[in-house]
Design an enzyme around this catalytic site. Structure first.
Site, short mmCIF file in Angstrom:
data_model
loop_
_atom_site.label_atom_id
_atom_site.label_comp_id
_atom_site.label_asym_id
_atom_site.label_seq_id
_atom_site.Cartn_x
_atom_site.Cartn_y
_atom_site.Cartn_z
CE1 TYR A 153 8.63 -32.28 15.00
CE2 TYR A 153 9.40 -33.87 16.63
CZ TYR A 153 9.51 -32.64 16.01
OH TYR A 153 10.51 -31.77 16.38
CG ASP A 213 15.17 -32.52 25.54
OD1 ASP A 213 16.00 -31.95 26.26
OD2 ASP A 213 14.93 -32.17 24.38
CG HIS A 456 4.15 -31.46 22.75
ND1 HIS A 456 5.05 -31.66 21.75
CD2 HIS A 456 4.29 -32.52 23.59
CE1 HIS A 456 5.72 -32.79 21.96
NE2 HIS A 456 5.27 -33.33 23.07
CE1 TYR A 537 15.59 -32.29 13.46
CE2 TYR A 537 14.39 -30.39 14.30
CZ TYR A 537 14.93 -31.65 14.49
OH TYR A 537 14.80 -32.29 15.70
NE ARG A 538 11.84 -35.54 14.55
CZ ARG A 538 12.29 -35.97 15.72
NH1 ARG A 538 13.21 -35.27 16.36
NH2 ARG A 538 11.87 -37.09 16.25
#
Length: 611
Positions: A153, A213, A456, A537-538
């Site tokens: 992100y 995770d 990623h 949502y993010r």
């Protein structure tokens, strides 16, 4: 291209969690972390160090070198020179436990683009307040991070180049309280899930944390970004209780019952017991925003309980519609007690930690028949979807509930249940057992080996738990992944009435073309899914403007509301400009916004674009 031996070099063991390494790995995970780091480093074909360009450090907007140097001298007197570090060295991408706070380790632009001018390390709420007041005086933007592990992100990178990163984790990393009676705790921003887990275990109290995770991220930071975990306490913000917040003018407030002073100057005894306090509920405006800096946060902890984690495999690609229809009533009735996952079988290959080339050496997407061929040799067998769920309670309650779950899932032809005793010790199911019983893990990191030099991007839209919606959204992301040649890793994280579809685009950081395709693919998915009614949502810091504008009902009424709050609380626009698409008046309408169709290869405002 550099040789692997030159790129890899001598691999140093990762730091272990301690007073001097707040962000290190738990001792219990050290050997696993060493192996994981070695696998990732051996997968690199280019250097992870980027040389710097131009005069350093880069400057914040509208600031001269002379003014910046004078302001930094003043800040060093406030915090101590050792706690103010200029960002003037080469940029090292590092590794998960040794991540950078200078730039985005998983960069999708030139790493020199989204960089800070300096990093500062406050040691208390009072010092955070002092830094905020200093920033207002000099009109220098701050970019607060908890620990900077928001990987996928944007990591620790500021949206505005030259901002000062306010690293709250290095010196503010204490578990302030664990209350065994109220089953709650209070933490500072630098407390990772690894650390909270170890502190709870050390206390001897029969309590669980709720990790995501991977356990290296900030407990506070994840909740403020409204992240999720997998026990019944998986809604991290929903299970917080009370905050201490520094506002953009430097004033400090406490939310909920914390606003009521406790007896004799102590904290209010109900601060972590009741979320709402009195009057308007303010906590939510400090999540996914730039309205304040959260320096303390309370959380509810789950009492230790018996549990059973299992997996169910399903043979056909189209089974997911019926699986979703089966799961929905089980979730609404709270028969399934946690946040379960439905993952495509390709992820059974990825979490082995092997490179994609171990399974397929061709170009483009891995063919479906190749995935099936390799899956057939694994415990999951030749299947298409794998469901990971958990049950909680007494042994009798678990067995009674399991019979209900089996009855429903066995209505889907070919469904097969597997339990921990049915799979080898190194199978991913054992990692899910630990995560779903409150144990912070590292196993999920292994799927970064899928590509060389892997980074990623997370695409994370929300949709209802319904057959037709799951079909629409999966069709969109499948088509776009195929168009851009990326393997598709879809995971439905399922709550009571909605699902987070988490799609992980794994790309090669050493390939500019691969990075451009990853950005183009995720921008197209954001656009098409939003038009179908499914919003993220993010998201990544460089995609935030696009996502914010998709929530555009009534002529962008929500964004205008956010801007009104921003301008009231932060008239100088110093706190995290651009975070989640919220720009202060000082920056607004001046070309900073990056919207769909804008193919700039820089985060600078359009008037300063290099293209």
């Amino acid at each position: 291209m550099a040789s692997k031996s030159n790129v890899q070099g001598a691999i140093q063991p990762p730091p272990v969690l301690s007073d001097s390494h707040h962000s290190g790995i738990s001792q219990r995970l050290l050997e696993e972390a060493k192996a994981s780091k070695s696998r990732l480093y051996s997968n690199r074909t280019v250097s992870s160090v980027t040389a710097r360009k131009g005069e350093l450090p880069v400057l914040p907007p509208d600031t001269t070198r002379e003014k910046f140097n004078a302001a930094i001298d003043e800040l060093q007197k406030i915090l101590g020179s050792q706690h103010v570090v200029l960002n003037d060295k080469p940029l090292e991408d590092g590794w998960y436990i040794e991540h950078p706070n200078t730039h985005d380790a998983f960069h999708i632009l030139d790493p020199n683009d989204t960089v800070s001018s300096a990093i500062v390390y406050p040691g208390s709420t009072e010092e955070v307040s002092a830094v905020v007041k200093w920033a207002n005086k000099h009109e220098i933007p701050l970019w607060p991070i908890s620990m900077g592990r928001n990987l996928g992100y944007g990591g620790a990178a500021p949206r505005v180049r030259g901002s000062i990163v306010l690293d709250l984790g290095k010196r503010m990393n204490k578990v302030l309280k664990i209350d065994p009676d109220q089953c709650s705790c209070m933490v500072e921003p630098g407390v990772s899930y690894y650390k909270l887990y170890e502190e709870v275990k050390k206390s001897g109290y029969p309590l669980w944390i709720d990790p995501p995770d991977l356990g290296g991220g900030s407990v506070l930071g994840n909740a403020v970004d409204r992240g999720v975990g997998y026990t019944p306490y998986g809604d991290h913000f929903g299970n917080h209780c009370g905050m201490e917040v520094v506002l953009p003018n430097g004033e400090v407030i406490r939310t909920g019952m914390g606003a009521l002073p406790g007896p004799n100057g102590t904290d209010n005894p109900t601060w972590q017991a009741f979320q709402y306090g009195y009057g308007p509920y303010a906590d939510g405006i400090f999540t996914q925003s730039n309205f304040g800096i959260v320096t303390k946060m309370g959380f509810w902890l789950m009492p230790e309980t018996e549990h059973l984690t299992f997996m169910v495999t399903f043979p056909k690609d189209d089974d997911f519609e019926e699986i979703i229809e089966t799961i929905r009533p089980l979730m609404i009735k709270r028969i399934l007690g946690n946040v379960p996952q439905l993952r495509h079988v390709i992820q059974e290959l990825a979490v082995t930690g092997k490179n994609r080339e171990a399974f397929y050496q061709g170009q483009g997407q891995m063919p479906r028949e190749v995935i099936r061929q390799h899956a057939s040799k694994m415990p999951c067998g030749d299947c298409s979807w794998v469901f990971y769920g958990s049950l909680y309670g007494t042994q009798k309650q678990i067995q009674d509930t399991l019979e209900i779950v089996k009855k429903e899932f066995y209505k889907i032809q070919g469904a097969r249940f597997l339990f921990p005793n049915d799979v080898p010790e190194d199978h991913y199911l054992h990692s899910r057992v630990r995560v779903c019983s409150g144990v912070a893990e590292i196993r999920e990191l292994d799927w970064l080996n899928w590509k060389k030099n892997a980074g990623h991007l997370f695409f994370a839209p929300i949709c209802p738990t319904r057959r037709e919606d799951s079909r629409k959204i999966l069709d969109i992301v499948s088509r776009i992944h195929k168009e851009y040649g990326f393997d598709l890793f879809p995971t439905y994280c399922i709550a009571n009435r909605e699902m987070h579809l988490i799609v992980n685009i794994v790309y090669d950081r050493g390939s500019e073309e691969n990075k451009r395709k990853a950005v183009a693919a995720i921008r197209k998915m954001i656009d098409e899914c939003a038009k179908a009614g499914y919003g993220e949502y993010r998201t990544h810091i460089l995609l935030a403007d696009q996502v914010a504008h998709t929530y555009g009902w009534n002529n962008q009424a929500m964004l205008r509301f956010h801007e009104t709050i921003k301008d009231s609380l932060d008239p100088n626009g110093i706190l995290a400009p651009g975070r989640n698409g919220i720009w202060p008046k000082k920056y607004r309408g001046k070309g900073w916004e990056l919207l769909y169709g804008d193919n700039r290869q820089t985060s600078a405002p359009k008037t300063e674009s290099k293209l």
